[in-house]
Design an enzyme around this catalytic site. Structure first.
Site, mmCIF file in Angstrom:
data_model
loop_
_atom_site.group_PDB
_atom_site.id
_atom_site.type_symbol
_atom_site.label_atom_id
_atom_site.label_comp_id
_atom_site.label_asym_id
_atom_site.label_seq_id
_atom_site.Cartn_x
_atom_site.Cartn_y
_atom_site.Cartn_z
ATOM 1 N N GLU A 272 -10.858 -9.555 2.885
ATOM 2 C CA GLU A 272 -9.577 -9.201 3.503
ATOM 3 C C GLU A 272 -9.845 -9.082 4.999
ATOM 4 O OE1 GLU A 272 -7.071 -6.191 1.735
ATOM 5 O OE2 GLU A 272 -6.314 -5.597 3.703
ATOM 6 N N ARG B 97 3.914 18.862 0.681
ATOM 7 C CA ARG B 97 4.479 20.049 0.037
ATOM 8 C C ARG B 97 3.717 20.460 -1.226
ATOM 9 N NH1 ARG B 97 9.738 21.942 1.341
ATOM 10 N NH2 ARG B 97 9.725 21.909 3.603
ATOM 11 N N ARG C 181 -7.250 12.523 0.678
ATOM 12 C CA ARG C 181 -6.197 13.074 1.541
ATOM 13 C C ARG C 181 -4.797 12.573 1.183
ATOM 14 N NH1 ARG C 181 -7.091 9.893 7.221
ATOM 15 N NH2 ARG C 181 -9.101 10.897 7.149
ATOM 16 N N HIS C 182 -4.723 11.419 0.518
ATOM 17 C CA HIS C 182 -3.389 10.995 0.059
ATOM 18 C C HIS C 182 -3.405 10.683 -1.442
ATOM 19 C CE1 HIS C 182 -5.273 7.271 1.329
ATOM 20 N NE2 HIS C 182 -4.976 7.433 2.599
ATOM 21 N N THR D 214 -6.789 6.292 10.010
ATOM 22 C CA THR D 214 -6.671 5.224 9.031
ATOM 23 C C THR D 214 -7.955 4.409 9.134
ATOM 24 O OG1 THR D 214 -5.358 3.297 8.353
ATOM 25 C CG2 THR D 214 -5.467 3.744 10.709
ATOM 26 N N THR D 215 -8.110 3.381 8.282
ATOM 27 C CA THR D 215 -9.355 2.621 8.305
ATOM 28 C C THR D 215 -9.518 1.945 9.665
ATOM 29 O OG1 THR D 215 -8.891 2.168 5.990
ATOM 30 C CG2 THR D 215 -10.729 0.990 6.973
ATOM 31 N N ARG E 203 -9.556 7.819 -1.118
ATOM 32 C CA ARG E 203 -10.550 8.221 -0.120
ATOM 33 C C ARG E 203 -11.465 9.304 -0.665
ATOM 34 N NH1 ARG E 203 -9.369 6.922 5.447
ATOM 35 N NH2 ARG E 203 -10.950 8.484 5.879
ATOM 36 N N HIS F 139 -5.594 3.492 -1.628
ATOM 37 C CA HIS F 139 -6.931 3.800 -1.097
ATOM 38 C C HIS F 139 -7.323 5.193 -1.580
ATOM 39 C CE1 HIS F 139 -9.653 4.079 2.753
ATOM 40 N NE2 HIS F 139 -10.304 4.377 1.649
ATOM 41 N N GLY G 75 1.205 -1.454 4.342
ATOM 42 C CA GLY G 75 1.624 -0.120 3.927
ATOM 43 C C GLY G 75 2.546 0.568 4.911
ATOM 44 N N HIS G 76 1.990 0.919 6.065
ATOM 45 C CA HIS G 76 2.683 1.808 6.999
ATOM 46 C C HIS G 76 4.078 1.320 7.383
ATOM 47 C CE1 HIS G 76 2.671 5.043 9.966
ATOM 48 N NE2 HIS G 76 3.325 4.199 10.735
ATOM 49 N N ASN H 111 0.856 -1.186 0.000
ATOM 50 C CA ASN H 111 0.000 0.000 0.000
ATOM 51 C C ASN H 111 0.899 1.246 0.000
ATOM 52 O OD1 ASN H 111 -1.410 2.279 1.084
ATOM 53 N ND2 ASN H 111 -3.056 0.925 1.711
ATOM 54 N N ASP I 60 -0.070 4.483 -0.131
ATOM 55 C CA ASP I 60 -0.769 5.727 0.235
ATOM 56 C C ASP I 60 0.156 6.745 0.901
ATOM 57 O OD1 ASP I 60 -3.056 4.505 -0.655
ATOM 58 O OD2 ASP I 60 -3.903 4.147 1.326
ATOM 59 N N HIS I 61 1.053 6.228 1.759
ATOM 60 C CA HIS I 61 1.885 7.168 2.517
ATOM 61 C C HIS I 61 2.926 7.886 1.655
ATOM 62 C CE1 HIS I 61 -0.135 6.364 6.081
ATOM 63 N NE2 HIS I 61 0.545 5.335 6.533
ATOM 64 N N GLY J 231 -1.899 -2.890 10.047
ATOM 65 C CA GLY J 231 -1.048 -2.900 11.239
ATOM 66 C C GLY J 231 0.031 -3.967 11.231
ATOM 67 N N GLU K 86 -8.555 0.299 -3.015
ATOM 68 C CA GLU K 86 -9.391 0.314 -1.809
ATOM 69 C C GLU K 86 -10.349 1.482 -1.928
ATOM 70 O OE1 GLU K 86 -7.039 0.647 1.686
ATOM 71 O OE2 GLU K 86 -6.043 -1.257 1.365
HETATM 72 N N1 PXP Z 1 -5.747 -3.182 4.120
HETATM 73 C C1 PXP Z 1 -6.702 -2.224 4.189
HETATM 74 C C2 PXP Z 1 -8.077 -2.564 3.716
HETATM 75 C C3 PXP Z 1 -6.403 -0.933 4.663
HETATM 76 O O1 PXP Z 1 -7.360 0.008 4.724
HETATM 77 C C4 PXP Z 1 -5.076 -0.644 5.044
HETATM 78 C C5 PXP Z 1 -4.725 0.738 5.517
HETATM 79 O O2 PXP Z 1 -4.965 1.657 4.537
HETATM 80 C C6 PXP Z 1 -4.120 -1.666 4.927
HETATM 81 C C7 PXP Z 1 -4.485 -2.925 4.498
HETATM 82 C C8 PXP Z 1 -2.686 -1.431 5.269
HETATM 83 O O3 PXP Z 1 -2.554 -1.141 6.620
HETATM 84 P P1 PXP Z 1 -1.149 -0.648 7.155
HETATM 85 O O4 PXP Z 1 -0.862 0.658 6.514
HETATM 86 O O5 PXP Z 1 -1.371 -0.552 8.634
HETATM 87 O O6 PXP Z 1 -0.144 -1.693 6.775
#
Ligand code: PXP
Length: 236
Positions: free
Chosen positions: A150, A17, A48-49, A99-100, A44, A42, A212-213, A6, A8-9, A191, A69
């Site tokens: 999922e 910026r 936002r990202h 986050t979700t 949204r 994702h 992702g994170h 993921n 997104d970040h 997570g 997503e």
């Molecule tokens: N799966 C879904 C459906 C999510 O919404 C997210 C967070 O956007 C993730 C996985 C990934 O989560 P993380 O960023 O905590 O790894």
């Protein structure tokens, strides 16, 4: 097990910026070149990202599996039917959340879910529902006609290393087995990090992890190629 990264970040950092760096498309390419099996973004409601142009460019310029997503809204259904990602994962969305938070309550809106999902499946898109590891949610997800679920690993991740981990992990195992018996494919995510992800290998038949994170965070120290490779090695 497959790895969906993921990104997104990467977009969060770029948007800080308002320019073009770091480049989201470039990040997606690096993830794939280093072992990711798919790219997850994702889109949204508040953008936002990830922005519409990001998913459009990834779809157009990358020959790789795109997992979009999105919330269960008319706007997102229209976007998915136009963009035709390989997969969509339907998630609950609240404006103020960081986050979700929590899985989709599909058992509480089954009829709406069926109507929402059918056109996506008919368009050849794999549909997944992001749900808590709960039998009634798994059962409802099956009834919608989605091919995937999922499982939300947030409770497992948050309780990892505590007494409550045992129960959270058992819920993931039981839900996965139940879903497999119904013929659903099972992904998991939220997570997961380089430590707690190891136990995902103990769950029989998980198809893909979406992470992702932790990967983007680790990339700050070791670089994105190595961060992706390390995660892929663990889950293989
Ligand atoms: N799966 C879904 C459906 C999510 O919404 C997210 C967070 O956007 C993730 C996985 C990934 O989560 P993380 O960023 O905590 O790894």
């Amino acid at each position: 097990m497959k790895l969906g990264v993921n990104i997104d970040h990467v977009a969060t950092l770029r948007n800080a910026r308002g320019g073009v760096e770091p480049n989201v498309l470039e990040a997606a390419k690096i993830c794939i070149a280093n072992g990711a099996d798919s790219i997850t973004t994702h889109l949204r409601e508040d953008r936002r990202h990830i922005k519409d142009e990001d998913v459009e460019r990834i779809r157009k310029e990358l020959d790789t599996k795109l997992n979009l997503e999105m919330a269960m809204t008319d706007e997102m259904q229209k976007i998915a039917l136009t963009l035709k990602p390989d997969a969509v994962c339907i998630v609950p969305e609240k404006r103020q959340e960081l986050t979700t938070e929590g899985g989709l309550d599909i058992s509480g809106q089954l009829e709406r879910g069926i109507k929402f999902i059918r056109p996506l499946v008919d368009a050849g898109i794999e549909v997944s529902l992001f749900i808590d590891p709960d039998m009634s949610q798994v059962s409802a997800a099956y009834k919608t006609g989605a091919q995937f679920i999922e499982l939300h690993t947030g409770t497992y991740s948050n309780t990892y290393g505590t007494d409550r981990e045992v129960r959270a992990f058992r819920d993931l195992c039981k839900s996965t087995e139940f879903a497999h018996n119904l013929g659903l494919k099972v992904n998991a995510g939220h997570g997961l990090n380089y430590e707690n992800v190891i136990r995902m290998n103990e769950i029989d038949g998980l198809y893909e992890l979406n992470i992702g994170h932790s990967i983007i965070s680790r990339a700050i120290f070791v670089g994105l190629p190595q961060a992706v490779r390390e995660m892929k090695e663990i889950i293989e």
